[in-house]
Design an enzyme around this catalytic site. Structure first.
Site, PDB file in Angstrom:
ATOM      1  N   MET A 135      47.764  32.327  41.321  1.00 24.60           N
ATOM      2  CA  MET A 135      46.888  33.337  40.711  1.00 24.60           C
ATOM      3  C   MET A 135      45.775  32.650  39.934  1.00 24.60           C
ATOM      4  O   MET A 135      46.021  31.662  39.257  1.00 24.60           O
ATOM      5  CB  MET A 135      47.712  34.200  39.756  1.00 24.60           C
ATOM      6  CG  MET A 135      46.888  35.194  38.946  1.00 24.60           C
ATOM      7  SD  MET A 135      47.890  36.193  37.833  1.00 24.60           S
ATOM      8  CE  MET A 135      48.048  35.081  36.449  1.00 24.60           C
ATOM      9  N   ASP A 137      41.653  34.241  38.410  1.00 20.92           N
ATOM     10  CA  ASP A 137      40.995  35.253  37.563  1.00 20.92           C
ATOM     11  C   ASP A 137      41.632  36.654  37.574  1.00 20.92           C
ATOM     12  O   ASP A 137      41.987  37.165  38.639  1.00 20.92           O
ATOM     13  CB  ASP A 137      39.558  35.489  38.041  1.00 20.92           C
ATOM     14  CG  ASP A 137      38.810  34.226  38.339  1.00 20.92           C
ATOM     15  OD1 ASP A 137      39.339  33.141  38.130  1.00 20.92           O
ATOM     16  OD2 ASP A 137      37.663  34.342  38.806  1.00 20.92           O
ATOM     17  N   GLN A 153      42.990  37.345  41.359  1.00 19.27           N
ATOM     18  CA  GLN A 153      42.792  36.407  42.467  1.00 19.27           C
ATOM     19  C   GLN A 153      44.160  35.861  42.864  1.00 19.27           C
ATOM     20  O   GLN A 153      44.894  35.317  42.015  1.00 19.27           O
ATOM     21  CB  GLN A 153      41.864  35.273  42.028  1.00 19.27           C
ATOM     22  CG  GLN A 153      40.424  35.696  41.875  1.00 19.27           C
ATOM     23  CD  GLN A 153      39.765  35.921  43.235  1.00 19.27           C
ATOM     24  OE1 GLN A 153      39.311  34.993  43.859  1.00 19.27           O
ATOM     25  NE2 GLN A 153      39.721  37.164  43.686  1.00 19.27           N
ATOM     26  N   TRP A 161      45.259  27.080  45.111  1.00 17.64           N
ATOM     27  CA  TRP A 161      44.163  27.998  45.403  1.00 17.64           C
ATOM     28  C   TRP A 161      43.857  28.017  46.907  1.00 17.64           C
ATOM     29  O   TRP A 161      43.672  26.980  47.524  1.00 17.64           O
ATOM     30  CB  TRP A 161      42.910  27.581  44.638  1.00 17.64           C
ATOM     31  CG  TRP A 161      41.790  28.561  44.822  1.00 17.64           C
ATOM     32  CD1 TRP A 161      41.536  29.654  44.048  1.00 17.64           C
ATOM     33  CD2 TRP A 161      40.804  28.560  45.862  1.00 17.64           C
ATOM     34  NE1 TRP A 161      40.453  30.334  44.543  1.00 17.64           N
ATOM     35  CE2 TRP A 161      39.977  29.686  45.659  1.00 17.64           C
ATOM     36  CE3 TRP A 161      40.530  27.737  46.947  1.00 17.64           C
ATOM     37  CZ2 TRP A 161      38.901  29.994  46.486  1.00 17.64           C
ATOM     38  CZ3 TRP A 161      39.463  28.043  47.776  1.00 17.64           C
ATOM     39  CH2 TRP A 161      38.668  29.166  47.538  1.00 17.64           C
ATOM     40  N   PHE A 193      36.900  37.465  46.674  1.00 25.10           N
ATOM     41  CA  PHE A 193      36.733  36.773  45.399  1.00 25.10           C
ATOM     42  C   PHE A 193      36.691  37.799  44.249  1.00 25.10           C
ATOM     43  O   PHE A 193      36.856  39.001  44.447  1.00 25.10           O
ATOM     44  CB  PHE A 193      35.458  35.926  45.421  1.00 25.10           C
ATOM     45  CG  PHE A 193      35.670  34.523  45.974  1.00 25.10           C
ATOM     46  CD1 PHE A 193      36.787  34.204  46.742  1.00 25.10           C
ATOM     47  CD2 PHE A 193      34.742  33.520  45.724  1.00 25.10           C
ATOM     48  CE1 PHE A 193      36.982  32.908  47.247  1.00 25.10           C
ATOM     49  CE2 PHE A 193      34.922  32.224  46.215  1.00 25.10           C
ATOM     50  CZ  PHE A 193      36.045  31.918  46.973  1.00 25.10           C
ATOM     51  N   SER A 194      36.401  37.279  43.066  1.00 24.74           N
ATOM     52  CA  SER A 194      36.514  38.118  41.867  1.00 24.74           C
ATOM     53  C   SER A 194      35.546  39.293  41.848  1.00 24.74           C
ATOM     54  O   SER A 194      34.484  39.250  42.471  1.00 24.74           O
ATOM     55  CB  SER A 194      36.306  37.263  40.620  1.00 24.74           C
ATOM     56  OG  SER A 194      37.434  36.453  40.444  1.00 24.74           O
ATOM     57  N   ARG A 255      28.167  35.605  42.907  1.00 22.28           N
ATOM     58  CA  ARG A 255      29.478  36.261  42.942  1.00 22.28           C
ATOM     59  C   ARG A 255      29.914  36.918  41.626  1.00 22.28           C
ATOM     60  O   ARG A 255      29.262  36.823  40.622  1.00 22.28           O
ATOM     61  CB  ARG A 255      30.540  35.240  43.345  1.00 22.28           C
ATOM     62  CG  ARG A 255      30.624  34.013  42.456  1.00 22.28           C
ATOM     63  CD  ARG A 255      31.771  33.115  42.912  1.00 22.28           C
ATOM     64  NE  ARG A 255      31.886  31.911  42.123  1.00 22.28           N
ATOM     65  CZ  ARG A 255      31.338  30.748  42.445  1.00 22.28           C
ATOM     66  NH1 ARG A 255      30.633  30.632  43.539  1.00 22.28           N
ATOM     67  NH2 ARG A 255      31.499  29.699  41.655  1.00 22.28           N
ATOM     68  N   GLU A 307      30.016  31.968  36.007  1.00 21.48           N
ATOM     69  CA  GLU A 307      30.929  32.814  36.778  1.00 21.48           C
ATOM     70  C   GLU A 307      31.375  34.002  35.925  1.00 21.48           C
ATOM     71  O   GLU A 307      31.285  33.982  34.700  1.00 21.48           O
ATOM     72  CB  GLU A 307      32.170  32.006  37.203  1.00 21.48           C
ATOM     73  CG  GLU A 307      31.839  30.788  38.043  1.00 21.48           C
ATOM     74  CD  GLU A 307      33.060  30.028  38.561  1.00 21.48           C
ATOM     75  OE1 GLU A 307      33.066  29.681  39.748  1.00 21.48           O
ATOM     76  OE2 GLU A 307      33.994  29.772  37.789  1.00 21.48           O
ATOM     77  N   TRP A 393      40.189  24.959  35.498  1.00 20.47           N
ATOM     78  CA  TRP A 393      40.000  24.406  36.845  1.00 20.47           C
ATOM     79  C   TRP A 393      40.226  22.905  36.885  1.00 20.47           C
ATOM     80  O   TRP A 393      40.463  22.344  37.952  1.00 20.47           O
ATOM     81  CB  TRP A 393      38.625  24.774  37.404  1.00 20.47           C
ATOM     82  CG  TRP A 393      38.581  26.186  37.922  1.00 20.47           C
ATOM     83  CD1 TRP A 393      37.809  27.208  37.454  1.00 20.47           C
ATOM     84  CD2 TRP A 393      39.340  26.725  39.016  1.00 20.47           C
ATOM     85  NE1 TRP A 393      38.046  28.352  38.178  1.00 20.47           N
ATOM     86  CE2 TRP A 393      38.980  28.080  39.148  1.00 20.47           C
ATOM     87  CE3 TRP A 393      40.297  26.205  39.875  1.00 20.47           C
ATOM     88  CZ2 TRP A 393      39.540  28.920  40.107  1.00 20.47           C
ATOM     89  CZ3 TRP A 393      40.862  27.038  40.836  1.00 20.47           C
ATOM     90  CH2 TRP A 393      40.483  28.374  40.950  1.00 20.47           C
TER      91      TRP A 393
END
Ligand code: FRU
Length: 587
Positions: A135, A137, A153, A161, A193-194, A255, A307, A393
């Site tokens: 998992m 975001d 996510q 990921w 994606f988010s 995004r 982001e 990350w």
């Protein structure tokens, strides 16, 4: 603790039609599986190489694309493909560039059970974590008819990921969560994606009154924005046939749409991360979007890609201000991922930031990223409720959990406060978190000279507790407290009034060598006060410290070999006072 996955292999039979004739195209290997059980189980090697595969279902035109670390040398765990709807029929697994005699191919099985150890060592007790798999975001957080929805996510095919889906859970109280089936899976436009979700109260999109509409990034060859709607309270979604609703204008990082209804101008506003700025779009119906403005050039931190933006109003002394959260990776104040924010005004078209000493950070810990606020919180409640991904990350793919990776922060209320110099956004656990409280232990006020071990206080808490206290520094300059275990692993919270900072030292917190920059001492600026109110929330693999109602916050994960069961106060110079000390066990 036993860490070997225990799968009951009810059926070992796979029908592989025409064994050697399975290779259809050059480099492809096909398994035709006659379905007689609920699941096809695929063996995964956690650090193995990735293989691309496709699953063809008898009733679907579009094949499911999966990137899988199919076991080649060892089997670390299994993932499942749910095939119960296809009993008696054939599902085709098509692998690219795989050796048909490999360990992984030979061990693909059908079973009625998918079992793994849920309560593994670092499974949080009260922070949301995925049932299994990876998992990141939080996505699409929206409230509807008594339920807080949390999408996220999600990779159901591994603990690293990949294969971004939206996972889904709901809660009626923000602290206990029910897992629901994965509602959005990758398609021909790309991975999911988010993004965000809204409730279309006035049916502007025509999918129905009060439809839940998800707005997300389709991440294929390029990133575009898509929508999907649900008329069954988020349980299932239908993707809009006109997707993508915003094509890519030639920006690779394009995004994370966060959408809100802007009543004053009567339209939907989308904040979109566009490389290192936020671009705002407007729409009457969530389908056709017009570019309104761009924010961010020359302001704030640009040390990484921007982001997960979030624009929303907060009030301060009755006046409305607009705030903009922007996650950035890398470039956080303590390395890697973090969330900066801006305070200003929004007129339905442009966001103008007040002059403040940017960058301002929501949380100085290393593990609070990509957080945004819930939409559609009832006016009678009125709170802005936030939740972040409790990882970074830098090392998220390597943290030492087994069948799942990562958790979310506790839900927090965001507020505007004045720090004596300027407005800031505070973040503090929502009151619902108090529902987790069990037994309370109160400790008499203490004057701390040298070192003081608070006897037995944590022994029965199993490493899951809340500590509240007032710190009165008096003449102490460098002092604090520490939670530790019998192996000498510890997290130290150090108030350094000379440096005007609060540090969290997790260098010796337990397992740290899974990544070279995990062992670290993140720090936050601290204002000079006569007293500090401290709230510390500790779970099996995390700690969140809030000073003065969320003026300074540090969220950090840790992986102790046994739970922290000793609390120690210390000073490196003069004496200080710990007052109103109270500890709750949390359930
Ligand atoms: C933030 C992020 C988003 C993206 C998602 C992909 O952590 O990189 O920008 O949509 O994760 O999983």
């Amino acid at each position: 603790m036993k860490k070997i996955i225990n799968i009951l292999l009810v059926s070992l039979i796979i029908t592989v039609a025409g064994c050697n004739k399975n290779t259809t195209k050059e480099g492809h290997f096909q398994l035709k599986v006659k379905i007689d059980r609920d699941f096809v189980l695929l063996p995964v090697e956690e650090r193995g190489r990735e293989f691309r595969m496709k699953v063809a279902y008898p009733d679907k035109d579009e094949q499911e694309m999966i990137v899988l670390r199919l076991a080649q040398h060892q089997i670390d765990y299994w993932v499942k493909i749910d095939v119960k709807a296809y009993k008696g029929k054939e599902v085709i697994l098509d692998f690219e560039h795989v050796d048909k005699h490999s360990l992984g191919i030979k061990n693909i099985k059908q079973s009625d059970k998918f079992e793994f150890e849920y309560n593994e060592t670092f499974r949080p007790a009260y922070h949301f974590s995925p049932e299994y798999g990876w998992m990141n975001d939080p996505n699409g957080m929206v409230y509807l008819d008594g339920e807080y929805h949390l999408f996220f996510q999600y990779n159901p095919y591994g603990t690293r990921w990949q294969n971004m889906h939206w996972g889904h859970a709901v809660s009626t109280d923000l602290v206990s969560w029910t897992y629901l089936p994965t509602p959005l899976a990758p398609d021909s436009l790309g991975a999911i994606f988010s993004g965000s979700a809204v409730i279309d109260v006035h049916n502007t999109a025509g999918f129905g009154e009060n439809a839940m509409i998800a707005i997300y990034t389709s991440a294929g060859k390029e990133q575009t924005q898509s929508i999907a709607y649900s008329i069954d309270k988020g349980r299932t979604f239908t993707k809009y046939e006109g997707n993508p609703v915003i094509p890519n204008p030639g920006i690779p990082d394009f995004r994370d749409p966060k959408v809100m209804w802007h009543a004053e101008s009567g339209k939907w506003i989308m904040s979109l991360a566009t490389k290192q700025t936020v671009t705002f779009y407007g729409s009457p119906d969530l389908k056709s979007w017009t570019l309104l403005s761009e924010f961010g050039n020359g302001i704030g931190s640009h040390a990484g890609v921007w982001e997960c933006p979030d624009l929303f109003p907060l009030t301060y002394k009755g006046a409305t201000k607009w705030v903009l959260l922007v996650s950035i990776n890398p470039g956080g104040p303590n390395h890697g991922s973090a969330t900066q924010y801006f305070i200003g005004d929004f007129d339905g078209k442009s966001f103008v930031a007040d002059e403040l000493p940017y960058p301002l950070w929501l949380d100085y810990g290393r593990d609070n990223y990509a957080g945004v606020s819930w939409s559609n919180i009832p006016e009678s409640d009125g709170r802005s409720i936030f939740m972040g991904w409790m990882s970074n990350w830098d090392y998220a793919n390597d943290v030492p959990s087994q069948y799942f990776r990562s958790a979310m922060t506790v839900p927090r209320e965001l507020e505007l406060k004045h720090n004596g110099k300027h407005l800031i956004i505070t973040n503090f656990p929502v009151k619902e978190v108090e529902k987790l409280r069990g037994k309370q232990t109160v400790v008499p006020d203490r004057l701390i000279q040298g070192e003081l071990v608070v006897d037995k206080i944590l022994e029965d808490k199993k490493g899951i507790f809340e500590l509240n206290m007032t710190i009165r520094p008096e003449d102490a300059k460098v002092f604090g407290f520490c939670i530790s275990n019998t192996q000498g692993e510890k997290v130290r919270y150090i108030f350094d009034l000379k440096q005007k900072s609060l540090m969290v030292d997790r260098k010796q917190s337990g397992l740290t060598d899974f990544h070279h920059n995990f062992a670290s001492v993140p720090f936050a600026p601290l204002s000079m006060n006569k007293t500090y109110q401290v709230k510390l929330l500790v779970d099996r693999a995390s700690s969140e410290i809030f000073i003065n109602g969320g003026e300074a916050v540090l969220t950090n994960i840790h992986f102790p070999s046994s739970w922290y069961n000793v609390l120690t106060f210390f000073t490196e110079d003069n004496a200080w006072k710990a007052e109103n000390i109270s500890i709750y066990e949390l359930k």
